[in-house]
Design a protein around this motif. Structure first.
Motif: not given
Length: 212
Positions: A89-93, A162-168, A184-189, A191-197
């Protein structure tokens, strides 16, 4: 019956097909409703399924302390689910705020928790299958060759949910942040992008030090 929130069970059904409208009604009435329970139930059910599957595979060697182990595993899974909710929640906020999102952490946690309803359904299906005697296959070559054919149906159901839940989840996050699902999809990406860097930088530094 209340219209989508309150003490009604309605949102447990409408979240599947009307995630934006459902989460909007929830956050406007009581954004904390059922949030902790929703975060805990899925991981706890998954832990119970794993423990019962182990019991099926090794019933002759179960310890007398096995019931305590089961209870501990379920409790640990529940606590881990709640902690993960607060961290996510904190990360996606934060990541949503970077691209124009306006949700509070309470609203983001509500969105993430209610988006867990399909995942909870998946874990309940898995637990029901295991309780009926279908063991969870272990990730080894020998075990994969001995998978109960009935488990394939469970696996398909898990994948679909799992796919349905991700879309929801994406739509719920989009609604509380008041922007599009794509954003919103970009918002989830983010943190993952920063973690990879960061991980790539750490690997590069370690490699450079070892080869200095």
């Amino acid at each position: 019956m209340a219209n989508g929130a309150g003490g009604s069970i309605t949102p447990f059904f409408t979240i599947w097909t009307e995630p934006r409208a459902t989460i909007r009604r929830i956050v406007e009435t009581d954004p904390k409703r059922y949030v902790i329970a929703l975060a805990a139930i899925g991981p706890a059910a998954g832990a119970l399924a794993n423990q019962w599957s182990k019991a099926i595979d090794n019933s002759a060697n179960l310890s007398v302390l096995w019931p305590i182990e089961v209870a501990f595993s379920a409790a640990f899974g529940a606590v881990l689910g709640i902690v993960s909710l607060y961290i996510s929640g904190a990360i996606l906020r934060w990541s949503g705020g970077l691209i124009g999102g306006v949700a509070s952490q309470v609203e983001v946690r509500s969105a993430l928790a209610w988006a867990q309803v399909p995942a909870i359904a998946a874990e309940i299906i898995l637990l029901t299958a295991v309780l009926s005697g279908i063991a969870i296959p272990h990730p080894t070559a020998a075990a994969m060759l001995q998978i109960d054919p009935a488990f394939y149906k469970v696996g398909v159901a898990e994948a679909v949910l799992a796919i349905w839940g991700s879309i929801v989840g994406v739509y719920c996050l989009a609604e509380v942040h008041r922007f599009s699902a794509w954003r919103a999809f970009c918002a989830t990406l983010i943190p993952a992008g920063i973690a990879m860097v960061v991980l790539g930088f750490i690997v590069w530094v370690v490699y450079a030090l070892l080869n200095h």
